[in-house]
Motif scaffolding. Sequence first.
Motif, PDB file in Angstrom:
ATOM      1  N   ARG A 217    -112.254  47.528  39.477  1.00 51.61           N
ATOM      2  CA  ARG A 217    -113.630  47.362  39.952  1.00 51.61           C
ATOM      3  C   ARG A 217    -113.677  47.320  41.473  1.00 51.61           C
ATOM      4  N   ARG A 218    -112.769  46.578  42.087  1.00 51.38           N
ATOM      5  CA  ARG A 218    -112.772  46.439  43.542  1.00 51.38           C
ATOM      6  C   ARG A 218    -112.407  47.751  44.230  1.00 51.38           C
ATOM      7  N   VAL A 219    -111.483  48.505  43.662  1.00 50.79           N
ATOM      8  CA  VAL A 219    -111.110  49.798  44.240  1.00 50.79           C
ATOM      9  C   VAL A 219    -112.302  50.750  44.219  1.00 50.79           C
ATOM     10  N   LEU A 220    -112.971  50.846  43.082  1.00 55.82           N
ATOM     11  CA  LEU A 220    -114.120  51.751  42.981  1.00 55.82           C
ATOM     12  C   LEU A 220    -115.253  51.311  43.904  1.00 55.82           C
ATOM     13  N   ALA A 221    -115.462  49.993  44.016  1.00 61.75           N
ATOM     14  CA  ALA A 221    -116.508  49.495  44.914  1.00 61.75           C
ATOM     15  C   ALA A 221    -116.194  49.848  46.366  1.00 61.75           C
ATOM     16  N   SER A 222    -114.928  49.754  46.768  1.00 59.70           N
ATOM     17  CA  SER A 222    -114.555  50.088  48.139  1.00 59.70           C
ATOM     18  C   SER A 222    -114.661  51.587  48.403  1.00 59.70           C
ATOM     19  N   LEU A 223    -114.379  52.400  47.398  1.00 58.88           N
ATOM     20  CA  LEU A 223    -114.566  53.845  47.561  1.00 58.88           C
ATOM     21  C   LEU A 223    -116.047  54.185  47.740  1.00 58.88           C
ATOM     22  N   ARG A 224    -116.904  53.516  46.986  1.00 56.05           N
ATOM     23  CA  ARG A 224    -118.350  53.736  47.158  1.00 56.05           C
ATOM     24  C   ARG A 224    -118.798  53.270  48.541  1.00 56.05           C
ATOM     25  N   PHE A 225    -118.240  52.143  48.992  1.00 55.10           N
ATOM     26  CA  PHE A 225    -118.563  51.659  50.337  1.00 55.10           C
ATOM     27  C   PHE A 225    -118.176  52.699  51.384  1.00 55.10           C
ATOM     28  N   ASP A 226    -116.979  53.277  51.255  1.00 54.44           N
ATOM     29  CA  ASP A 226    -116.522  54.279  52.219  1.00 54.44           C
ATOM     30  C   ASP A 226    -117.473  55.471  52.246  1.00 54.44           C
ATOM     31  N   GLU A 227    -117.944  55.894  51.086  1.00 53.40           N
ATOM     32  CA  GLU A 227    -118.920  56.993  51.039  1.00 53.40           C
ATOM     33  C   GLU A 227    -120.205  56.609  51.767  1.00 53.40           C
ATOM     34  N   GLY A 228    -120.628  55.352  51.594  1.00 52.19           N
ATOM     35  CA  GLY A 228    -121.839  54.890  52.257  1.00 52.19           C
ATOM     36  C   GLY A 228    -121.696  54.877  53.769  1.00 52.19           C
ATOM     37  N   VAL A 229    -120.548  54.421  54.256  1.00 55.87           N
ATOM     38  CA  VAL A 229    -120.313  54.404  55.701  1.00 55.87           C
ATOM     39  C   VAL A 229    -120.246  55.828  56.247  1.00 55.87           C
ATOM     40  N   ALA A 230    -119.611  56.727  55.484  1.00 60.37           N
ATOM     41  CA  ALA A 230    -119.538  58.130  55.916  1.00 60.37           C
ATOM     42  C   ALA A 230    -120.938  58.722  56.047  1.00 60.37           C
ATOM     43  N   ALA A 231    -121.817  58.397  55.096  1.00 62.57           N
ATOM     44  CA  ALA A 231    -123.193  58.904  55.154  1.00 62.57           C
ATOM     45  C   ALA A 231    -123.928  58.348  56.371  1.00 62.57           C
ATOM     46  N   GLN A 232    -123.733  57.068  56.658  1.00 62.61           N
ATOM     47  CA  GLN A 232    -124.383  56.471  57.818  1.00 62.61           C
ATOM     48  C   GLN A 232    -123.836  57.046  59.120  1.00 62.61           C
ATOM     49  N   ALA A 233    -122.535  57.296  59.157  1.00 65.63           N
ATOM     50  CA  ALA A 233    -121.934  57.880  60.355  1.00 65.63           C
ATOM     51  C   ALA A 233    -122.492  59.265  60.628  1.00 65.63           C
TER      52      ALA A 233
ATOM     53  N   LYS B 195    -109.333  56.484  57.061  1.00 66.39           N
ATOM     54  CA  LYS B 195    -108.857  57.619  56.266  1.00 66.39           C
ATOM     55  C   LYS B 195    -107.642  57.220  55.444  1.00 66.39           C
ATOM     56  N   ALA B 196    -106.709  56.484  56.063  1.00 62.63           N
ATOM     57  CA  ALA B 196    -105.517  56.035  55.343  1.00 62.63           C
ATOM     58  C   ALA B 196    -105.900  55.104  54.200  1.00 62.63           C
ATOM     59  N   ALA B 197    -106.842  54.196  54.456  1.00 61.20           N
ATOM     60  CA  ALA B 197    -107.288  53.278  53.407  1.00 61.20           C
ATOM     61  C   ALA B 197    -107.967  54.036  52.277  1.00 61.20           C
ATOM     62  N   ASN B 198    -108.776  55.045  52.631  1.00 56.16           N
ATOM     63  CA  ASN B 198    -109.458  55.843  51.609  1.00 56.16           C
ATOM     64  C   ASN B 198    -108.459  56.580  50.724  1.00 56.16           C
ATOM     65  N   LEU B 199    -107.415  57.173  51.337  1.00 57.27           N
ATOM     66  CA  LEU B 199    -106.386  57.861  50.552  1.00 57.27           C
ATOM     67  C   LEU B 199    -105.665  56.894  49.630  1.00 57.27           C
ATOM     68  N   ALA B 200    -105.384  55.695  50.139  1.00 60.98           N
ATOM     69  CA  ALA B 200    -104.716  54.688  49.315  1.00 60.98           C
ATOM     70  C   ALA B 200    -105.598  54.287  48.138  1.00 60.98           C
ATOM     71  N   LEU B 201    -106.880  54.100  48.392  1.00 57.96           N
ATOM     72  CA  LEU B 201    -107.807  53.717  47.322  1.00 57.96           C
ATOM     73  C   LEU B 201    -107.931  54.820  46.276  1.00 57.96           C
ATOM     74  N   LYS B 202    -107.968  56.076  46.720  1.00 56.76           N
ATOM     75  CA  LYS B 202    -108.036  57.186  45.772  1.00 56.76           C
ATOM     76  C   LYS B 202    -106.770  57.256  44.927  1.00 56.76           C
ATOM     77  N   SER B 203    -105.618  56.983  45.540  1.00 55.93           N
ATOM     78  CA  SER B 203    -104.362  56.946  44.784  1.00 55.93           C
ATOM     79  C   SER B 203    -104.419  55.861  43.727  1.00 55.93           C
ATOM     80  N   CYS B 204    -104.966  54.706  44.099  1.00 61.11           N
ATOM     81  CA  CYS B 204    -105.080  53.599  43.159  1.00 61.11           C
ATOM     82  C   CYS B 204    -106.024  53.944  42.009  1.00 61.11           C
ATOM     83  N   ALA B 205    -107.161  54.560  42.342  1.00 63.89           N
ATOM     84  CA  ALA B 205    -108.121  54.937  41.299  1.00 63.89           C
ATOM     85  C   ALA B 205    -107.500  55.945  40.335  1.00 63.89           C
ATOM     86  N   GLU B 206    -106.748  56.908  40.887  1.00 63.03           N
ATOM     87  CA  GLU B 206    -106.048  57.881  40.050  1.00 63.03           C
ATOM     88  C   GLU B 206    -105.050  57.185  39.133  1.00 63.03           C
TER      89      GLU B 206
END
Length: 258
Positions: free
Chosen positions: A142-158, A221-232
């Motif tokens: 749950r926490r991994v998926l929530a952080s991935l969604r957060f990263d998408e939100g920050v990317a959209a705001q950026a 970017k490194a954190a996002n890759l790590a989170l995607k690895s975890c989700a996989e």
Amino acid sequence: MADDSASEPKPPGSVTKKGGEAWFIEISRDYEKRRAALKDFAAKDGDGWVPKHLAESYRTAADRMRKTWRSHSGMSPGRDGSLRSAFTFDEDGRGDEEEAPPPADNVGDEELMAMMQSRWVEVECLLRVQLRTPDALSEARRRVLASLRFDEGVAAQAASSHQLKGTIFQALLAFADGRAESTAASVACGVGDAEWAELAMGADALRKLVRIKVQDDNDLKAANLALKSCAEFFDNLAVYARRHGLDETEVLPKLEFR
């Protein structure tokens, strides 16, 4: 600890069956070295941060191992990471590092096990959570998926505010730490107070989840890759456990190389 990412093994000059086997053995040793280094560093006392270069170095080695296993039918790693049989290799010895993994439902058990093994150390070392009970696994997912969604939100705001993700992330962390002046307006983000506060909670949750110090765009970017690895990894674990009628926690001991 030395930067293991500085040198990577090169494929043999001649692409022969013997050369291919030598290349696989070489990257197997490289994978085991980086795996051991990541586990060793994560086990040390201190501030709890895993250096970004070490996490990225391990992920590169794991990706090479997984792509090598996947490119040859009937081949899988031994429990010690060694080769069971010899194969030929493409000219460069490896594939595109950005290639997406196959859907877990479309691969056999042997390949699925190899995919999980190449991610398990990273998940265990980089997440600040315990993964030994069903509830802990569910909470980690749950926490991994929530952080991935957060990263998408920050990317959209950026993108909408023409700011760097790192700039917005730092402002969000400052707000989460009680600095009221770090508002959405201070970084030209067009969001309301409630959404800004929610994003700040997401930034705080991310830094508390991963053991990579997150400060700038490259760190994100490194954190996002790590989170995607975890989700996989969690997706693959669920598929393997379902196929064999096991609890996910019963699969975890099978992932350690012996």
